[in-house]
Structure formats: structure tokens, C-alpha cells
Design a protein around this motif. Sequence first.
Motif, mmCIF file in Angstrom:
data_model
loop_
_atom_site.group_PDB
_atom_site.id
_atom_site.type_symbol
_atom_site.label_atom_id
_atom_site.label_comp_id
_atom_site.label_asym_id
_atom_site.label_seq_id
_atom_site.Cartn_x
_atom_site.Cartn_y
_atom_site.Cartn_z
ATOM 1 N N UNK A 1 -1.482 6.224 -12.036
ATOM 2 C CA UNK A 1 -0.406 6.988 -11.697
ATOM 3 C C UNK A 1 0.542 5.799 -11.205
ATOM 4 N N UNK A 2 0.234 4.815 -10.588
ATOM 5 C CA UNK A 2 1.201 3.629 -10.079
ATOM 6 C C UNK A 2 2.131 3.226 -11.237
ATOM 7 N N UNK A 3 1.398 3.065 -12.498
ATOM 8 C CA UNK A 3 2.046 2.851 -13.894
ATOM 9 C C UNK A 3 3.019 3.938 -14.230
ATOM 10 N N UNK A 4 2.665 5.136 -13.776
ATOM 11 C CA UNK A 4 3.632 6.341 -14.436
ATOM 12 C C UNK A 4 3.124 6.888 -15.475
ATOM 13 N N UNK A 5 1.737 6.857 -15.466
ATOM 14 C CA UNK A 5 1.043 7.471 -16.894
ATOM 15 C C UNK A 5 1.390 9.018 -16.990
ATOM 16 N N UNK A 6 0.990 9.539 -18.097
ATOM 17 C CA UNK A 6 1.475 10.974 -18.300
ATOM 18 C C UNK A 6 0.394 11.825 -17.917
ATOM 19 N N UNK A 7 0.490 13.090 -17.667
ATOM 20 C CA UNK A 7 -0.327 13.916 -17.249
ATOM 21 C C UNK A 7 -1.803 14.032 -18.128
ATOM 22 N N UNK A 8 -1.212 14.283 -19.316
ATOM 23 C CA UNK A 8 -2.552 14.257 -20.202
ATOM 24 C C UNK A 8 -3.572 12.985 -20.081
ATOM 25 N N UNK A 9 -3.006 11.948 -19.837
ATOM 26 C CA UNK A 9 -3.826 10.763 -19.772
ATOM 27 C C UNK A 9 -4.529 10.612 -18.471
ATOM 28 N N UNK A 10 -3.996 11.210 -17.470
ATOM 29 C CA UNK A 10 -4.675 11.159 -16.207
ATOM 30 C C UNK A 10 -5.776 12.330 -16.268
ATOM 31 N N UNK A 11 -5.764 13.396 -17.107
ATOM 32 C CA UNK A 11 -6.582 14.666 -17.416
ATOM 33 C C UNK A 11 -7.669 13.899 -18.042
ATOM 34 N N UNK A 12 -7.472 13.204 -19.156
ATOM 35 C CA UNK A 12 -8.540 12.578 -20.024
ATOM 36 C C UNK A 12 -9.506 11.826 -19.004
ATOM 37 N N UNK A 13 -8.937 10.988 -18.399
ATOM 38 C CA UNK A 13 -9.781 9.894 -17.311
ATOM 39 C C UNK A 13 -10.598 11.105 -16.337
ATOM 40 N N UNK A 14 -9.895 12.068 -15.683
ATOM 41 C CA UNK A 14 -10.757 13.058 -14.821
ATOM 42 C C UNK A 14 -11.829 13.696 -15.740
ATOM 43 N N UNK A 15 -11.696 14.008 -16.873
ATOM 44 C CA UNK A 15 -12.762 14.507 -17.593
ATOM 45 C C UNK A 15 -13.917 13.566 -18.281
ATOM 46 N N UNK A 16 -13.836 12.477 -17.602
ATOM 47 C CA UNK A 16 -14.968 11.705 -17.736
ATOM 48 C C UNK A 16 -16.050 12.034 -16.954
ATOM 49 N N UNK A 17 -15.775 12.818 -15.693
ATOM 50 C CA UNK A 17 -16.755 13.323 -14.894
ATOM 51 C C UNK A 17 -17.198 14.748 -15.475
ATOM 52 N N UNK A 18 -18.429 15.036 -15.911
ATOM 53 C CA UNK A 18 -18.891 16.245 -16.456
ATOM 54 C C UNK A 18 -19.051 17.399 -15.328
ATOM 55 N N UNK A 19 -19.003 18.642 -15.579
ATOM 56 C CA UNK A 19 -19.047 19.599 -14.632
ATOM 57 C C UNK A 19 -20.346 19.452 -13.979
ATOM 58 N N UNK B 1 0.796 -1.227 -0.118
ATOM 59 C CA UNK B 1 -0.019 -0.063 -0.163
ATOM 60 C C UNK B 1 0.812 1.264 0.089
ATOM 61 N N UNK B 2 1.999 1.140 0.685
ATOM 62 C CA UNK B 2 2.634 2.462 0.823
ATOM 63 C C UNK B 2 3.555 2.664 -0.339
ATOM 64 N N UNK B 3 3.860 1.623 -1.209
ATOM 65 C CA UNK B 3 4.379 1.840 -2.435
ATOM 66 C C UNK B 3 3.576 2.406 -3.481
ATOM 67 N N UNK B 4 2.227 2.035 -3.507
ATOM 68 C CA UNK B 4 1.388 2.688 -4.385
ATOM 69 C C UNK B 4 1.246 4.225 -4.481
ATOM 70 N N UNK B 5 1.721 4.806 -2.761
ATOM 71 C CA UNK B 5 1.523 6.265 -2.875
ATOM 72 C C UNK B 5 2.828 6.903 -2.786
ATOM 73 N N UNK B 6 3.773 6.011 -3.382
ATOM 74 C CA UNK B 6 5.183 6.676 -3.558
ATOM 75 C C UNK B 6 5.814 6.974 -1.961
ATOM 76 N N UNK B 7 5.683 5.928 -1.027
ATOM 77 C CA UNK B 7 6.041 5.914 0.201
ATOM 78 C C UNK B 7 7.233 4.728 -0.019
ATOM 79 N N UNK C 1 -7.690 6.067 -11.931
ATOM 80 C CA UNK C 1 -6.434 7.059 -11.765
ATOM 81 C C UNK C 1 -5.651 6.468 -11.005
ATOM 82 N N UNK C 2 -5.730 5.987 -9.749
ATOM 83 C CA UNK C 2 -4.719 5.429 -8.901
ATOM 84 C C UNK C 2 -3.935 4.313 -9.528
ATOM 85 N N UNK C 3 -4.619 3.542 -10.426
ATOM 86 C CA UNK C 3 -3.911 2.507 -11.102
ATOM 87 C C UNK C 3 -2.889 3.204 -12.096
#
Length: 474
Positions: free
Chosen positions: A419-437, A127-133, A415-417
Motif C-alpha cells: 500500500x505504501x508503494x501504491x500497489x493496485x487494488x487487484x494486487x492487494x486482493x491477491x495477497x489477501x486471498x492467501x488466507x483461505x476462508x 510512521x505517519x507517512x506510511x498511513x498517509x498522514x 499488504x502494508x508495504x
Amino acid sequence: MSDQYGKIISLILQERFGDVVESVANYLFRYGPSTLFHLKKFTEIPVSKIKDSLAVLLKYNLVSTKSKHNTIMYTLLSNKVLLMLRYPKYVKTLKKKFGVEAGMVMEEILQKGYVKHTDLIDAVLLRLSTIGNGIHKNVLEEKIKSLEIANYLINYKIGEDIKVDDKKLTTKVYTVNFDRFHQDMRDELIVQAFENKFDSNAGELIRLFIQQMYVRTEPWAETSNPVPTLEVKDIVKKMNSFPLLLASFDHYITVLDQDTSKFMQKVGEASGGSYQLCMKGIFTVFAWEICEQIVLEKFDSKAARIFRLVKNKSYIEPEQIQKLAMIPAKEAKRLSYQLVEENFFQIQELKKVASASNTGPNKSFVLFHIQFNCLVRTIIEMCYKTLFNVMTRRTHFKFLNKRIIDKKQRIDTILLSMKAQGAAEEQLQDIEEMLTPPEREVLAKIEISLKKLNALEIEIDETLFYLELYLHYQ
């Protein structure tokens, strides 16, 4: 146990383990210690599912077993079930005192009932490794050892047989010592009370007296053995972090000694004297304050005035209430009997003794009084009812918003998965945009509502804890 209490137990078990486990536990709650035969006969649940349910309840120490005439009797430990509401508080306590790693250790054990030493290390490191600890294994070992020494974890040593899903383990495992957490919670309530009444220096002084109490007294004693004042003063000097407390030490001692709660009671005069800490007394004071506050909130300030009057007089006639409370007779009578109906007051009827000059029928008169232990149990029942309503409302609220809550959880997991795999910021942003305003606005409102309900649940549980401590010391 009351029906209201049983409803809370059922709801907690249903939320965490599902309907089948809840049904088995509910039968044990209603009918007491039972055999597997009786559970099968009267619950109409397949025996395989009953066994699975009992295995779950045993794993989390929510059921105890006792052999009687070569038959195993199962008993529900309902008080342990209710403690599940405090799990987040236990985790928060360890994070604050020992760091995030200790909090994760506690989460693992609470989620699994008890955990083998090696499995605990592996799970927390993952668990600690997944949060970079990148904490070293040896450091985590030391954290766990510290929790053992502080008695937050109970260690079943090698050689003890621990039954898990019909298998035997002969290895070192950990479970939680809830009693240790409750000591911390009790002490913190006392310290906070004196901080609120006076200031942080008074709170710190009380904390130090409690700390020194443990050196010479059992943790749950009603009254501590004497704690020397000079001993506490020496600790304040070495701390060097409360200069005002050190400079005005004698003044603070005098103020706490004269406090109406009488938590600190002086014994002896030599070398500055010593003080006993009266746990029973302080929680009696707290319980009275809680009851008075509930009268104020449930009725009004006039009812609270009448309540205080009856408390101070012990036994009092209705006419005296009207006179001493300075409330109109009609209103005083209405409020007094309303408090009787709600079980805040009891009535004792007495007959006047006939005199030689009075040959008529004997007259009687009534006295209002408070049976405090009964009143405390009445308030506890009120808390159970309110707690059940809050939990039911939260469950229904989550059900109404299940779709969007589930969508948010799926996105967070992705997103957590990534980030653990080292995904690019653009990829993460695309996932976050799956939630509409609009969905984000709805989620924000949901979060606010759930926070309010959670805060209310915590407040009710704290009130219950105060009152349970009062009854514990009786």
C-alpha cells in the motif's frame, strides 16, 4: 514481595525481552541488590550476556544502580516492570486527549525506553507517512511540546549525561512520566463512580472540582485545600455545555455533599462555602466495595451479608452474627469460619474475667473482626494469581495457534508495504486471498478469545489500581 508477584514479573520480562534478561531480572528479584560478580557466579550466564541484559533493563528504567565500596549494585524496579501491562492504556489516553500523533509519540518512547528529540521526530514522521498522514514537522513539534507542558513527558535537558549501552549522550531526550498518567487514571475512576451512581452532570461537577484542586493542592495529597463553590459555578457558566448542571447547580452540590462516600467535605459558609476533596476517604470506600464484591462472587450473598455485618460492628461474637444476619446458626458458623480460612476475617480470643462468685476455670470467647490493610493485601495476592493464570493461558493459546497467527502477520506486513508503494487494488486482493476462508474463520475465533483474555487482564489491573491507591493513601 510474594512468589506470585515474582512469577508475573518473570512472565512479563520473558515475553518482551527473552529468557536471558528474564533470568538476570529474576535473580535480582529473589536476592535483591547484587553486583555483576554475584550475577555471573550464581546465574551461570556468560558475563557478556549479563552486561547486555543489564543494559536493556537500564535503558527501560527497570533497574537502578548504586555505588557501594567502588562496586555497582543493581536493583530490580519490579513495580516499573508491572507497569508494562498498562502501556496500551497510556497510549490510548494520549490518542484520546491529543490525537493519533501523540499516541505514536508515546508508543515510540515506550518501545525504546527513552528517545532523543531528533530521533523521535524522524521516527513518528516516518510512521505517519506510511498511513498517509502528511503532518508537518512543526505541527509534530507542537504536539510534543504540549505533552511536555502537560507533564506526560520528562525532558532531560542538554548537559545531562544519559547512559545508553555504555555510551554518553549530551542531548535532549524524552522519557515517560508514569505518575502523570496515574493521576489521570485515578481522577477518571472517581468521575466514573459518580457518573454511575448519579448521572453525567454529577460526574462533570466532580471533574471540575478535581480540576480546580490542582490549582491549589499537590496532586497526591490525601485531602485537598478548600475549593470555592462559586469558582466552580463560574466555570460551569462559561462552559455553557451542561445547562441542567447550571440550572440545578445547588441541588447537585447538596446531593454530593450528602453522599455516603464523603468525598466532598464542606468547609465554611461564606459565599456558598468551599469543599475539600478527600482522596484517602474515597479510595477507602472503593476498597471496601471491591472486597465486598469479591466475597459475593467467591462465596454467596449470605457470606456478603456476614461480611458487611462484621465490617459495621468492627468486633462481633459468633452468636451475634447468627442473630443479626438472620441466617441459620449452622450455616452462619460455616460461612464465618470459611471467611476466616480465606483471610477475610481474623479471630481475637478473649478470656472472661473471673468473679468472686465464680471460682471455676476462666472461660474465653472469640470475636470476629477485619484487619482491613491485611485483607486488601490478600485481595491483591488473589489478583496477582488470577493475572498470572490469564497471562499464561494467553501465551499458551498463542503458542497453539502460532502458525496461523504468524501467517496473518506476514500477510499484513506485505499488504502494508505494498500500500505504501501504491500497489493496485487487484494486487492487494491477491495477497489477501492467501488466507483461505477456513483460516479466516479460525482467526476470527482466535481474535474473540484473545479479546476476552485481554479484557479480563484490563479488569484485573483496574482492581489492582484501586487497591494500590488505597494503600498509597494509608
